[in-house]
Design an enzyme around this catalytic site. Sequence first.
Site, PDB file in Angstrom:
ATOM      1  N   HIS A 442      -7.117  30.174  32.634  1.00 34.38           N
ATOM      2  CA  HIS A 442      -5.853  29.690  33.195  1.00 34.38           C
ATOM      3  C   HIS A 442      -5.257  28.669  32.235  1.00 34.38           C
ATOM      4  CE1 HIS A 442      -8.656  26.545  34.591  1.00 34.38           C
ATOM      5  NE2 HIS A 442      -7.611  25.749  34.496  1.00 34.38           N
ATOM      6  N   SER A 444      -2.984  25.127  31.320  1.00 39.65           N
ATOM      7  CA  SER A 444      -2.563  23.796  31.756  1.00 39.65           C
ATOM      8  C   SER A 444      -2.152  23.029  30.503  1.00 39.65           C
ATOM      9  CB  SER A 444      -3.684  23.090  32.535  1.00 39.65           C
ATOM     10  OG  SER A 444      -4.839  22.925  31.720  1.00 39.65           O
ATOM     11  N   HIS A 584     -31.733   2.421  34.874  1.00 36.56           N
ATOM     12  CA  HIS A 584     -30.259   2.420  34.881  1.00 36.56           C
ATOM     13  C   HIS A 584     -29.766   2.818  33.495  1.00 36.56           C
ATOM     14  CE1 HIS A 584     -26.153   1.259  35.819  1.00 36.56           C
ATOM     15  NE2 HIS A 584     -26.136   0.532  34.717  1.00 36.56           N
ATOM     16  N   SER A 586     -26.892   3.127  30.395  1.00 36.80           N
ATOM     17  CA  SER A 586     -25.738   2.493  29.777  1.00 36.80           C
ATOM     18  C   SER A 586     -25.954   2.504  28.267  1.00 36.80           C
ATOM     19  CB  SER A 586     -25.577   1.065  30.307  1.00 36.80           C
ATOM     20  OG  SER A 586     -24.379   0.497  29.818  1.00 36.80           O
TER      21      SER A 586
END
Length: 901
Positions: A442, A444, A584, A586
Amino acid sequence: TQKMAELLGLRDECGEGASGAPPLGGSCLADNRLNLDVYPDGCHRFLQLFEARRGEVVQVEFLRLSSNDHLLGTTLGILPHLKHLKSLVLKGGHARDEFGSCQRGSLTHVPPDIGNLRRLTHLDLSFNSLSTLPSCILHLPSLRVLLVSHNSLVALPEDFGSLSKLTFFSAMKNQLKDLPQSIGELVVLQDLDLSENALEFLPEEIGKLHSCTEMDLSGNRLLSIPDSLANLKSLRRLHLHSNLLVTVPASLASLPNLSRLDLQNNRLRLVPPEIQTSPFVHLRGNPLGEPEPSPQAGNCKASAAVGFAQLFPRSAQHGGDGFTVTSEGCKVVLACGIHFYFPPGATSDPLRIDFRILAPNPQWVKLRHHDVLLSRVLELQPHGVKFQQEVQIWMPYASPQTLHQREVVVWTFSGQSWSDLRTRVEQRRKSKKPVAHCSVLHFSWFLVVSRLVQNECQVPTEGTLLFSSVDPNIKVTFPPGVTEETRSVKLQVLPVSVEEIEELTGAAGCRASPLLCLSQDSPVDFLRPVRIQLPLPPGVTGLNLDRSRLHLLHGDLEGQTWDDITSQVVLEFTHLYAVFEVTHFSWYWLWYTTKTYIGGIAKKVYERLRMYQVNFIALQRKKDPEQVLLQCVPKHKVDPVLKKLQDRYRGPEPSDMVEMFEGEQFFAAFERGINIDMDRPDCVDGRLSFIFYSHLKNMKEIYVTSPVDRKGQAVKGQVSFYRGAVPESVPEEASRRRKGQDSLWLATLPIKLPRLKPCWGENPRPLNGFSFPPLKLGNAETGYLTQANLLSIARRLGADWQTIGLNLGLTYPQIQRIGYNNREDLDKQILEMLFSWAQQNSEDPDCVSKLIRAMKESGRQDIADEVETIIELGRQKYRESIRRVGLEQESSTEDSAIAMM
């Protein structure tokens, strides 16, 4: 009418009635007396007004309504009561879908009684959903102008020729496959636009349109054209580009008034000599002289596969253009170098594809840290339509300084955010220039970026291992039970050399490992610690390691804060690596230094790694010093850029080096007696706005003036460059340079406007019997060009005036006569050419667009840009006037206006 205007509480602020809207449709609407302009939300207001003041409403002669309005069906039933109506506009396109595309109106039919509007001369039903032309239109005896573009018409009625007074007909961007023979009965038709349809042949009767001056048949599927077109002695412009023509009749070259014949992007291999040598004929994009293709199947990289059309649409740098794809498939090449391959069966029905090349806006194109923009934005419409097979796209891009440790990827916009497409980097076979190749189902928006190499994996409950392809020694181990549900994890690495660290910190003993960025698609921390292995900084091993000098830093995803977490984790060391565990994700960075406040140093280094060293240049065109070119150039490109421009421009040495971020805004201000047009769309508080992208051209060419009388002396001014909004985090050293009164100042370069020679002034005298009456080309809704604008344009033309005149539609005899009559004065030649054209086309609603197109075709993009800027300003002022009187959708006024013109 006056009572109704008072009832609605509107003031006559615009000088042309309370609505401020001008009459449309040219001379056929010259007798309009009333103007009711209540779109785009006008149906509700119109119904209220009809109920309250029916006696006045039925006298209306001019009416515009939006066909996107949900009350349109109710309103249609009232229209036959407006017996005095001369102009009716029921257009769609005022609403947009979730992708930002204009939506067609809901109009599929019109009431049969519309055929009783015997005074109607102008009817515009563009941008709607008509599949057939309403039969009642054929009963309008006074109709002169009919527009049904952007609909779904597949055929015209057999008795279409009964519209005997029709002078203008536009059915562009429909699905017409053939034309009725009766079209030849439109004996007064002057302008015919059937572009972007599916026409495969033309009837011989089209050669009976003896009054036709312009005919646009581009963007169809014509294999040939009838010889009868040579009978159109009044024809001045014939557009046949972007068809499938394999031959054209030589007799077209003998048309006496023809000034332009567009045959680009067809399949012409042999062309009659009369056509090929004519100065009015444009043949670019044809396989002239090439042999017939061999009868073997080709692929997407073949130059011309059997059965496939090769299309070469025009550039869309300053607007939009398009092409039609059928079930047979085709290969498409845009002027900007973008290629498409539509395989057979990608679409079952003919599909119109529209495209635009857009400048990136940082508010929309949000780059992440260390991303580099390599192309402008390509918009393809219709948005969201799914193809039955993947369409392949090749997008050229600016080659980054280094591809080492980086990758090139195509992004696509979903209407909410940008996402990656699977991208393959290739090289053009002839030019060896790089292109990014992707496949889509498609359309865009698309662009090309360079980013840090990204490694990705899915982490299941059982755990897994992820390592970097840039540095395989960087590993992340996910143990069993680390997550309850599978999640996606991404890893990026930014290597930093010893030389960079020493230069940015000024400390010879500092060392740092590669920068590691880890991210995931879940906001939840991992259930068990994840084990990370990083190489020790260069020159550091497990044997000579001083642990007191080693720091593990943790940065947030934006790199705004860097915390030393050495004491919060358990660090293990081998001979070459450091290993630690986290839950975590990062940024993580190992530093080896004697410095104490290492977090602040890391932040400074991180920000400086994102900045580019640039210089500013300000050059003036040698033949036209009022034309100034401004550009922000990366330091390593300055010399090549200046060498390329030195033949046409002169100016001071480049500015001193400054540093800028990718996507940072900056401004250029002209000072000390030099002015620019403050109403330019890119002008903010008197300064020109720029966005810096390291691999795109940060360049503008602008026309400057001076309030100083230059007849006696030159003007010595300057242009200064200033930063825009300062990013939230700026390196400490750069911040210090931004303090004080001129904290945003970057550089200043001199600009000199020479003393003027005596020439014609603001009110030029008549020359050879030719005077300059007041002119207004265009209209208020689309923007005006005035006499002063044309004089300004004339001053910037030179010996190229003849080429421009021909592209404007003047004939060779006219050009020769103007040159002979004013053979001693180039200024008079230019003026007479330009104003002669303006007088001849002052009633043409499309004359300004034709002027812009002629300037582009003549190589004067600078003037075309300036005219487009003036027109955009006119549109803005018109919209503001509409808003002031409460006629736009956001207006709080619920009434509409009728005002005497």
